[in-house]
Design a protein around this motif. Structure first.
Motif, PDB file in Angstrom:
ATOM      1  N   SER A  61      42.006   1.411  12.221  1.00  0.00           N
ATOM      2  CA  SER A  61      42.345   2.339  11.144  1.00  0.00           C
ATOM      3  C   SER A  61      41.835   3.739  11.427  1.00  0.00           C
ATOM      4  CB  SER A  61      41.775   1.833   9.813  1.00  0.00           C
ATOM      5  OG  SER A  61      40.360   1.931   9.790  1.00  0.00           O
ATOM      6  N   HIS A  62      40.762   3.830  12.203  1.00  0.00           N
ATOM      7  CA  HIS A  62      40.222   5.143  12.556  1.00  0.00           C
ATOM      8  C   HIS A  62      40.818   5.663  13.859  1.00  0.00           C
ATOM      9  CE1 HIS A  62      37.029   5.469   9.484  1.00  0.00           C
ATOM     10  NE2 HIS A  62      37.040   4.154   9.541  1.00  0.00           N
ATOM     11  N   GLY A  63      41.538   4.804  14.573  1.00  0.00           N
ATOM     12  CA  GLY A  63      42.127   5.210  15.843  1.00  0.00           C
ATOM     13  C   GLY A  63      43.408   5.992  15.703  1.00  0.00           C
ATOM     14  N   GLY A  64      44.032   5.950  14.505  1.00  0.00           N
ATOM     15  CA  GLY A  64      45.259   6.713  14.283  1.00  0.00           C
ATOM     16  C   GLY A  64      46.477   6.022  14.882  1.00  0.00           C
ATOM     17  N   VAL A  65      47.584   6.733  14.844  1.00  0.00           N
ATOM     18  CA  VAL A  65      48.855   6.145  15.293  1.00  0.00           C
ATOM     19  C   VAL A  65      48.841   5.837  16.778  1.00  0.00           C
ATOM     20  CG1 VAL A  65      50.236   7.210  13.469  1.00  0.00           C
ATOM     21  CG2 VAL A  65      49.807   8.474  15.570  1.00  0.00           C
ATOM     22  N   ARG A  68      32.373   8.760   5.332  1.00  0.00           N
ATOM     23  CA  ARG A  68      32.702   7.862   4.222  1.00  0.00           C
ATOM     24  C   ARG A  68      33.793   8.449   3.337  1.00  0.00           C
ATOM     25  NH1 ARG A  68      27.412   5.949   1.242  1.00  0.00           N
ATOM     26  NH2 ARG A  68      28.969   4.711   0.152  1.00  0.00           N
ATOM     27  N   VAL A  69      33.774   9.770   3.160  1.00  0.00           N
ATOM     28  CA  VAL A  69      34.825  10.425   2.382  1.00  0.00           C
ATOM     29  C   VAL A  69      36.183  10.224   3.065  1.00  0.00           C
ATOM     30  CG1 VAL A  69      35.732  12.697   1.720  1.00  0.00           C
ATOM     31  CG2 VAL A  69      33.357  12.116   1.235  1.00  0.00           C
ATOM     32  N   ALA A  70      36.206  10.373   4.392  1.00  0.00           N
ATOM     33  CA  ALA A  70      37.459  10.178   5.130  1.00  0.00           C
ATOM     34  C   ALA A  70      37.957   8.742   4.990  1.00  0.00           C
ATOM     35  CB  ALA A  70      37.253  10.534   6.600  1.00  0.00           C
ATOM     36  N   ALA A  71      37.022   7.783   5.069  1.00  0.00           N
ATOM     37  CA  ALA A  71      37.411   6.378   4.909  1.00  0.00           C
ATOM     38  C   ALA A  71      37.906   6.109   3.493  1.00  0.00           C
ATOM     39  CB  ALA A  71      36.219   5.472   5.240  1.00  0.00           C
ATOM     40  N   PHE A  72      37.263   6.734   2.501  1.00  0.00           N
ATOM     41  CA  PHE A  72      37.695   6.588   1.105  1.00  0.00           C
ATOM     42  C   PHE A  72      39.120   7.109   0.941  1.00  0.00           C
ATOM     43  CE2 PHE A  72      38.321   8.096  -3.183  1.00  0.00           C
ATOM     44  CZ  PHE A  72      37.693   7.164  -3.991  1.00  0.00           C
ATOM     45  N   LYS A  73      39.400   8.260   1.540  1.00  0.00           N
ATOM     46  CA  LYS A  73      40.736   8.851   1.412  1.00  0.00           C
ATOM     47  C   LYS A  73      41.795   7.941   2.011  1.00  0.00           C
ATOM     48  CE  LYS A  73      43.432  13.027   2.270  1.00  0.00           C
ATOM     49  NZ  LYS A  73      43.460  14.365   2.906  1.00  0.00           N
ATOM     50  N   MET A  74      41.462   7.292   3.124  1.00  0.00           N
ATOM     51  CA  MET A  74      42.428   6.377   3.744  1.00  0.00           C
ATOM     52  C   MET A  74      42.715   5.188   2.843  1.00  0.00           C
ATOM     53  SD  MET A  74      41.221   6.356   7.731  1.00  0.00           S
ATOM     54  CE  MET A  74      42.614   5.331   8.180  1.00  0.00           C
ATOM     55  N   ARG A  75      41.682   4.721   2.126  1.00  0.00           N
ATOM     56  CA  ARG A  75      41.870   3.546   1.264  1.00  0.00           C
ATOM     57  C   ARG A  75      42.543   3.923  -0.051  1.00  0.00           C
ATOM     58  NH1 ARG A  75      36.417   2.811   2.563  1.00  0.00           N
ATOM     59  NH2 ARG A  75      35.812   3.328   0.441  1.00  0.00           N
ATOM     60  N   ALA A  76      42.121   5.038  -0.648  1.00  0.00           N
ATOM     61  CA  ALA A  76      42.560   5.371  -2.009  1.00  0.00           C
ATOM     62  C   ALA A  76      43.656   6.428  -2.060  1.00  0.00           C
ATOM     63  CB  ALA A  76      41.367   5.856  -2.830  1.00  0.00           C
ATOM     64  N   ASP A  77      43.980   7.021  -0.914  1.00  0.00           N
ATOM     65  CA  ASP A  77      44.999   8.067  -0.834  1.00  0.00           C
ATOM     66  C   ASP A  77      44.621   9.277  -1.692  1.00  0.00           C
ATOM     67  OD1 ASP A  77      47.323   9.109   0.249  1.00  0.00           O
ATOM     68  OD2 ASP A  77      48.554   8.490  -1.454  1.00  0.00           O
TER      69      ASP A  77
END
Length: 648
Positions: free
Chosen positions: A188-192, A410-419
């Protein structure tokens, strides 16, 4: 060439009946063929403890120190009745399994509280144990077998597997939920550029067959053993890369330290019993001796592993001495590492990995060092601790910078989960000014700020309450900060108590009618010196005694953020491990801060004193003496100069 099929009758096996394994191990109880003379069985009264070890894998060289120590009767010589339980067919559930096993022991024979304690110990990866603790499984690590994580991805020879970009388009297999989640977190952190065709969960015993048949392109492997297994099957060196190394190739500085493999743990409650702690220290001494014998008597170690595998009914390509010796050569350096003694866990390495697991979203909630690791049962003999670290010597700014940088992740991970980005609301009532430091920290971490001002003429408590209630019900607001002092003569404590507990940043919701409960709870501890307080009489304390402090109740907001931050700095600096028996003074009249801080410090075992420097002039002399003799002084932010300056 597959592992024996696991039973489908139960999600994981029950504890083996005691009569099958009494003495030393299932190995000596079942096999008619002994390669080493077994120890004489003792009566139970001569054992100091019984230890049932729940392994997370089949007998192999990763447990060679245990197998050889059992075969030579070293545990029994120390008065330990040790048995090894077979691995669970469902990997990743070892923390729950050990917890249930200990509960069974506690009910049947007194367990950890018995005169001859019976304790359940498990072995598992740190990346399995930390998420389990985050979901409130009450376990805690005390030692380890390996000094690093050996989790890896393996592929057939010639398959590029050096960076996350190499994973694009591959079908990847993992054998349990925890490893699936770990790989998906990494991807998920590796991108497309790292998007595989599929990540598939498979049975542990089928994954090698799927790889060799070409039905999957890569499998999650244990780098030491299973990489060698692929080599032995194909005669060619496979592509094997540690997951930590793959994570390091993700652009943007992302890292995913996984800490330790084969962590030894038990239930947090069992580890509070002194006889259990003494027994586990003896267990680790024998464990270390077993591994040292493995280094000097490799053939004996290989035979002990083969004997254990024969008892388990395993019959695979690796069941020969040559294979086991090659595996042992790869295993020994990872067991020894750079620690002064075998099996030691560094609190700093442990917590760095735990924080990264939370920051990446792999662990569902932050896990503190004190709740996940007990480093005192098997400490590093070369550790000098931080006995020379003074309060002035702690670089608070350095740790604040580190923590904000990790918050960005953690903010970046939150954004990925919660949009969406997380949001904190700052509430000002009347002409109050403040909240600038909180706002600056939020901006530095990338958190959205929402400023709510309640300052209309004739503002009532109902108006302020309505503003807080609206934020409580706003799903796009994740935290609430109430700026003090509150204007219009309103009751700040009552207003703070209206903040939803899962959005309470400062611990305001614990202040109304419950802060004294924490003081009462602390007053039952030998660390507390209530004479410093002048505004609490015995009736206050007695009335509050039945009430548990809210920050000790499991929930999303366990303590004010400032308290959590202070404990985090103490853990990161190593000062936490040096607090046992030391004098710690917590200053401040703000009971919604000082009381939960004191409660959070109690697990470290200090001689703790809460003191209010502004309570009365008569206490000044006594307070000055306390501060002068303290190892560490922690002041409430609202103390101001009136109390601290007078202490000189």
């Amino acid at each position: 060439r597959t592992r024996p099929a696991a039973s489908s009758q139960q999600p994981f096996p029950r504890a083996l009946p005691l009569q099958r394994c009494r003495g030393t191990s299932a190995l000596q109880a079942k096999t008619p063929r002994q390669r080493f003379p077994g120890p004489q069985l003792r009566s139970m009264s001569r054992f100091i403890a019984r230890i049932s070890v729940q392994l997370d894998y089949h007998p192999c060289t990763q447990f060679a120190g245990l197998h050889l120590a059992l075969a030579k009767g070293l545990f029994a010589k120390r008065g330990l009745d040790v048995k090894l339980l077979p691995c669970s067919p469902v990997g990743g559930l070892e923390p729950e399994l050990v917890t249930n096993l200990q509960r069974t022991f506690d009910k049947e024979d007194g367990g950890s509280k018995a005169s001859v304690p019976h304790v359940a110990v498990g072995s598992v990866e740190q990346n399995v144990l930390v998420p389990a603790i985050a979901r409130n499984v009450p376990c805690k690590a005390f030692a380890t077998i390996f000094q690093k994580s050996v989790l890896a991805l393996g592929a057939l020879p010639g398959t590029p597997l050096k960076t996350v970009a190499d994973l694009k388009g591959l079908t990847i297999a993992a054998h349990n939920d925890s490893q699936m989640e770990l790989i998906q977190t990494l991807l998920s952190h590796g991108g497309v550029s790292a998007t595989p065709r599929e990540v598939r969960q498979v049975l542990r015993e089928n994954k090698m067959e799927l790889l060799l048949s070409g039905k999957v392109d890569a499998v999650q492997v244990y780098g030491l053993m299973e990489g060698l297994e692929i080599l032995s099957l194909l005669g060619k060196q496979p592509s094997v890369t540690d997951l930590e190394d793959l994570a390091a190739t993700i652009p943007g500085g992302f890292t995913l330290p996984l800490g330790y493999s084969q962590v030894l743990f038990s239930t947090a409650d069992a580890l509070t019993a002194e006889p259990v702690r003494a027994a586990l220290a003896a267990f680790m001494e024998v464990h270390e001796e077993g591994w040292k014998l493995c280094e000097t008597h490799k053939e004996a170690a290989a035979e002990a592993v083969l004997e254990a595998r024969a008892v388990a009914g395993l019959n695979e390509d690796q069941d020969n001495k040559e294979w086991q010796l090659r595996s042992l050569e790869q295993t020994l350096p990872v067991v020894k590492g750079t620690a002064s003694r075998i099996g030691v866990i560094s609190p700093q390495v442990w917590q760095k990995a735990a924080r990264a697991m939370t920051a990446s979203g792999y662990a569902s909630a932050p896990v503190s060092l004190s709740h996940s690791l007990d480093p005192h049962i098997w400490p590093d003999s070369a550790s000098t601790g931080v006995t020379q670290t003074t309060a002035a010597g702690l670089d608070w700014g350095k740790y604040a910078t580190e923590m904000i940088a990790e918050a960005k992740t953690r903010v970046a991970a939150f954004k990925m989960r919660a949009d969406r980005l997380p949001c904190i609301a700052i509430v000002r009532v009347g002409s109050a000014e403040g909240g600038e430091k909180e706002a600056a920290a939020c901006r530095a971490a990338g958190i959205v700020l929402k400023l709510v001002e309640v300052n209309g003429e004739g503002t009532t408590f109902s108006d302020a309450h309505s503003a807080v209630a609206a934020l409580n019900h706003n799903d796009s607001v994740d935290g609430i900060v109430l700026v003090k002092p509150v204007g219009f003569g309103l009751d700040a404590a009552a207003l703070g108590g209206c903040i939803a507990r899962d959005k309470d940043v400062q611990g305001e919701s614990v202040e109304v009618g419950t802060a004294r409960a924490a003081h009462a709870e602390l007053s039952t501890q030998r660390f507390f010196q209530p004479s410093i307080y002048t505004d609490m009489d015995s009736s206050d304390i007695n009335a509050a005694l039945p009430l548990p402090p809210p920050w000790l109740i499991p929930g999303p907001a366990a303590a004010p953020a400032a308290v959590t931050a202070i404990v985090e700095v103490l853990e990161r600096s190593g000062a936490w491990d040096d607090m046992a028996g030391k004098s710690i003074v917590v200053l401040g009249p703000n009971k919604s801060f000082s009381a939960p801080l004191a409660s959070s410090l109690l697990p470290a075992g200090p001689l703790l004193t809460l003191a209010d420097p502004s309570s009365s002039s008569s206490a000044s002399t006594q307070l000055g003496a306390l501060v002068k003799g303290a190892h560490l002084v922690l002041g409430c932010p609202t103390v101001g100069g009136n109390g601290l300056n007078g202490l000189n």
